[in-house]
Design an enzyme around this catalytic site. Structure first.
Site, mmCIF file in Angstrom:
data_model
loop_
_atom_site.group_PDB
_atom_site.id
_atom_site.type_symbol
_atom_site.label_atom_id
_atom_site.label_comp_id
_atom_site.label_asym_id
_atom_site.label_seq_id
_atom_site.Cartn_x
_atom_site.Cartn_y
_atom_site.Cartn_z
ATOM 1 N N ASP A 109 9.472 6.562 10.184
ATOM 2 C CA ASP A 109 10.596 5.976 9.359
ATOM 3 C C ASP A 109 9.859 5.747 7.784
ATOM 4 O O ASP A 109 8.622 5.844 7.957
ATOM 5 C CB ASP A 109 10.733 4.458 9.867
ATOM 6 C CG ASP A 109 11.593 4.600 11.174
ATOM 7 O OD1 ASP A 109 12.186 5.520 11.533
ATOM 8 O OD2 ASP A 109 11.287 3.743 12.002
ATOM 9 N N HIS A 110 10.934 5.968 7.020
ATOM 10 C CA HIS A 110 10.381 5.696 5.700
ATOM 11 C C HIS A 110 9.924 4.340 5.620
ATOM 12 O O HIS A 110 11.093 3.370 6.296
ATOM 13 C CB HIS A 110 11.408 5.852 4.788
ATOM 14 C CG HIS A 110 10.966 6.166 3.183
ATOM 15 N ND1 HIS A 110 10.762 4.848 2.517
ATOM 16 C CD2 HIS A 110 10.583 7.104 2.338
ATOM 17 C CE1 HIS A 110 10.509 5.515 1.410
ATOM 18 N NE2 HIS A 110 10.405 6.516 1.452
ATOM 19 N N PRO A 111 9.164 3.714 5.053
ATOM 20 C CA PRO A 111 8.773 2.188 4.649
ATOM 21 C C PRO A 111 9.929 1.496 4.167
ATOM 22 O O PRO A 111 9.928 0.203 4.264
ATOM 23 C CB PRO A 111 7.652 2.107 3.970
ATOM 24 C CG PRO A 111 7.346 3.312 3.508
ATOM 25 C CD PRO A 111 8.159 4.376 4.225
ATOM 26 N N LEU A 112 10.814 2.036 3.338
ATOM 27 C CA LEU A 112 11.697 1.282 2.559
ATOM 28 C C LEU A 112 13.048 1.843 2.443
ATOM 29 O O LEU A 112 14.124 1.116 2.107
ATOM 30 C CB LEU A 112 11.180 1.399 1.038
ATOM 31 C CG LEU A 112 9.985 0.675 0.668
ATOM 32 C CD1 LEU A 112 9.410 1.200 -0.809
ATOM 33 C CD2 LEU A 112 10.056 -0.667 0.893
ATOM 34 N N VAL A 113 13.334 3.115 2.970
ATOM 35 C CA VAL A 113 14.492 3.672 2.659
ATOM 36 C C VAL A 113 15.335 4.003 4.137
ATOM 37 O O VAL A 113 14.689 4.654 4.906
ATOM 38 C CB VAL A 113 14.298 5.057 1.940
ATOM 39 C CG1 VAL A 113 15.562 6.028 2.074
ATOM 40 C CG2 VAL A 113 14.052 4.786 0.505
#
Lengths: 412, 412
Positions: free
Chosen positions: A226-230
């Site tokens: 997973d992307h940490p923010l998006v």
């Protein structure tokens, strides 16, 4: 054609991986690399799958090198090394810091032998500091550098990479540093010491993870795929396999959802900004997967790339080396090894249009160039014969196919 | 002191990560790097944590660069770029392949403007082949290159690395290729095209995994933190945390078990060769953990390193940057940014003893060097004023602290 490193002679005291990778990169660019090996050779000669007496692992990392088998414990062997260094532009070693000096080749001595010499140490932790003497190993450098702390799933343990990333990155930085130091030498007439440490190299790849840590004091978590923010971002489920999709900004996200005919989600109050989408990641993924399942991986990859959405699939090595792009880029090459058949190996990662890298000689038999190299520093046939008789140097018994070390004879 | 890249002018059309990392490496070695930015600047100026108007991520990757804000869509802007290229040694860009040519700077035009120019493209898949036009992104390159297929636990999904490894490795290979091409130019008088692709770079790090695949046809599995062939190896349990231990051969294994007072295991019929140890990995680990739990992480790390067993701990970024070795190696540095305080960033991974890398200027405000650079290619104050009035170029409104793009004014 004149290669970029035409006329550059490299004395290569390295073995196994980080150092030999560095000198391979120099050899690929046309340097004359003289691999100095002990009687038993680089241990990699006996590692990995051996075919027709040749380790394919060794063959790959030692293309474009010459081999001289030389006993560096003997005074005569050291004298030959000194004469070789006097004729060289570069010396590369991956001993633990201090070992070369103990062998009698400390910085002052090297300077005395050849003030134009560029000396490069590829090591684990760097030669200054409390851990300078520690033995190094890729897995440990992955652990100590923080690499493992950001590699892996959030709910799983820190993970090492299957690629020996810290060895190779250190070797690559070393090759870069050597070329910089050669340019410096050409400007000033003086060589210098270059150092590339595995832990430093891996730390340097922390990029924005380090910037964010420095700016906020918050330790970055592992976030798996997973992307940490998006969100959405990651692996999605097509009818016959997963597709990796990286819609890193709103423009690309619009294209992605447009291609899925899901653009309405962007005005859906549940998903109309990134924080909401991130908070409802699983729900959003389920909607997207539902649509993705209607077509195959290949169809989605073609469609999404066509509209400018970065995407692809997770390829294993069989898929990588069958991939038409990887083949078009010649990242897999076949090299004839006299006496050991044709060896398949990795191609050249940097492409120079005018002076492309190439294999100008296959990996050498152990001691295969002993005679030639000794003659190049002025030894007579008689002197070479005497050194061989005294087992200070060894030449390959036959010019072809003698890749493995000769086992020492049993005592009489 | 003369830096290695003294006198080398780099025109830098790159943005975000792979290209800016390449030009940062060149700037760190002393090149004059002129970052050409659009009116809104490199998007990274607005990414990550912003402190006093400055993105620390931007500051880190753009140290040692000048900035000129230039509209490359206008004819006048292109004319200025052409004049700049005529004075340069290197041009670096990370557009998709073909974009630079569409802007009017194809290979023939560049050759015509400056036959000594080294041009470097940092891209995703390489400029030849069926995927040349695909948009690239680190996560996708990790998937397509096979990196993910060998990263992660055996029973889990393929895993991307938290480090943007394919961006950075491509940038590093590009910097290496540029130095090689500069040397070639110095020998022949002619520049050439250099190319570094993210997927190629990641494929090149497959090392023995690729050799084994080529030699045997067997696809390497993910093996997590276990060694694919050797046991014991991996993470072991001390009283207060885990210790990573890499006994990669029998000699080191003997030292490891000796330090644990478990050397008898080597003659135990259950564990007296590697295949047996590998087959009884869990049992062996339980015995070792039992002994390891009697002392702390720090004690074991000191003891094992002292006897030559590569070991360490899994450090997170807070531990990495508090580590005395990482500090001794200056892998964390503080840089004064006039108007934005002191910015902490990563240090220099390659150490040159004679001409060490250093920060000779902090990351530039957007357009902070527009006037100086234009004057260096012969423009008069009047011409510069006219270009500013026509919004072809922009200069930073104030010399200090103007790091973020000025938002375009609303239409009147």
């Amino acid at each position: 054609m004149t290669t970029p490193l035409d006329g550059i002679r490299v004395v290569d005291l390295t073995r196994v991986l980080s150092g030999p990778f560095c000198t391979m990169l120099l050899g690929d660019m046309g340097a004359e690399v003289i691999k100095v090996e002990p009687e038993n050779g680089d241990p990699v000669r006996e590692q990995g799958t051996i075919r027709e007496g040749l380790s394919w692992y060794f063959a790959s990392f030692n293309r474009n090198k010459k081999s001289i088998a030389l006993d560096l414990y003997s005074e005569e062997g050291k004298e030959i090394l000194a004469r070789l260094i006097a004729t060289a532009d570069v010396l590369v070693e991956n001993f633990r810091p201090g070992v070369l000096a103990k062998m009698g080749f400390g910085p002052e001595r090297l300077e005395e032998i050849n003030p134009r010499l560029v000396t490069c140490s590829v090591n684990g932790y760097g030669s200054a500091g409390p851990y300078a003497d520690r033995p190094a190993f890729d897995f440990i450098a992955q652990a100590m550098s923080g690499f493992m702390s950001v590699n892996g799933a959030a709910d799983q343990e820190p993970m090492r990479s299957g690629q020996p990333i810290t060895d190779l990155v250190a070797g690559l930085y070393a090759a870069f540093g050597i070329l910089a130091a050669l340019r410096s030498r050409d400007l000033t007439g003086r060589g210098q010491r270059v150092e590339s440490a595995m832990v430093n190299g891996a730390v340097s790849l922390m990029a924005y993870l380090a910037s964010e840590f420095f700016a906020t004091g918050r330790v970055p978590p592992r976030t798996g795929n997973d992307h940490p923010l998006v969100a959405p971002y990651g692996l999605f489920q097509a009818s016959d396999g997963e597709v990796a999709v990286a819609p890193s900004n709103d423009v690309v996200l619009g294209r992605f959802l447009g291609a899925l005919d899901l653009r309405d989600l962007l005005s859906d109050p549940r998903f109309d900004d990134n924080p909401k989408r991130f908070g409802r990641r699983a729900e959003l993924k389920a909607i997207i997967d539902g649509r993705m399942r209607t077509r195959s991986q290949a169809e989605w990859i073609a469609r999404l790339n066509a509209v400018g959405v970065p995407c692809g699939k997770v390829q294993d090595l069989a898929e990588v080396f069958a991939d038409p792009q990887v083949r078009a880029q010649e990242m897999m090459i076949d090299v004839d090894h006299p006496g050991a058949g044709t060896v398949r190996m990795l191609g050249f990662p940097v492409k120079l249009a005018g002076t492309p890298c190439r294999v100008h000689r296959p990996a050498p038999p152990l001691g295969g160039d002993t005679g030639d190299v000794l003659r190049s520093i002025g030894l007579s046939e008689r002197e070479i014969g005497d050194l061989e008789a005294a087992r200070i140097v060894r030449a390959a018994a036959q010019p072809q196919g003698h890749y493995m070390p000769r086992k020492p004879e049993p005592a009489p």
